[in-house]
Design an enzyme around this catalytic site. Sequence first.
Site, short mmCIF file in Angstrom:
data_model
loop_
_atom_site.label_atom_id
_atom_site.label_comp_id
_atom_site.label_asym_id
_atom_site.label_seq_id
_atom_site.Cartn_x
_atom_site.Cartn_y
_atom_site.Cartn_z
N ARG A 256 -26.76 17.61 -13.18
CA ARG A 256 -25.93 17.87 -12.00
C ARG A 256 -26.72 18.59 -10.93
O ARG A 256 -27.55 19.44 -11.21
CB ARG A 256 -24.72 18.72 -12.40
N CYS B 113 -25.71 20.64 -7.19
CA CYS B 113 -24.55 21.17 -6.47
C CYS B 113 -25.06 21.81 -5.19
O CYS B 113 -26.02 22.59 -5.22
CB CYS B 113 -23.82 22.20 -7.34
#
Length: 124
Positions: A101, A103
Amino acid sequence: MTDSIATPKAPAAIGPYVQARVSGNLLFVSGQLGMDLDGNLPGSFAAQVHNACNNLRAILEAGGSSLSNVLKTTVFLSDLANFAELNAIYAEYFHQPFPARSCFEVARLPRDAMVEIEAIAGKP
């Protein structure tokens, strides 16, 4: 060969793009805002994150995949102060082994949303 994915179980694209594309055994899901099926954004950050994750799930399932097959997500936040709350909700949808991920806090999201999540998933 690539195929487009469209499901009425997630909000329709709000621009010149599709909900997702399939290429080989990969499903590329466009960024999902926290809109409900009527295209409305709830006022709370938590509700928007839940909607975005549910929209991702619906599109993944329409493409023959699932949240458990997600390899990578990218999360865009309008305020990085919401990072801890994002993580708590995100963990309700994604489990070990978690996807990779990224972000980012961004200056602004479409429709002044507080969160947008895109994903790349494998197809079993």
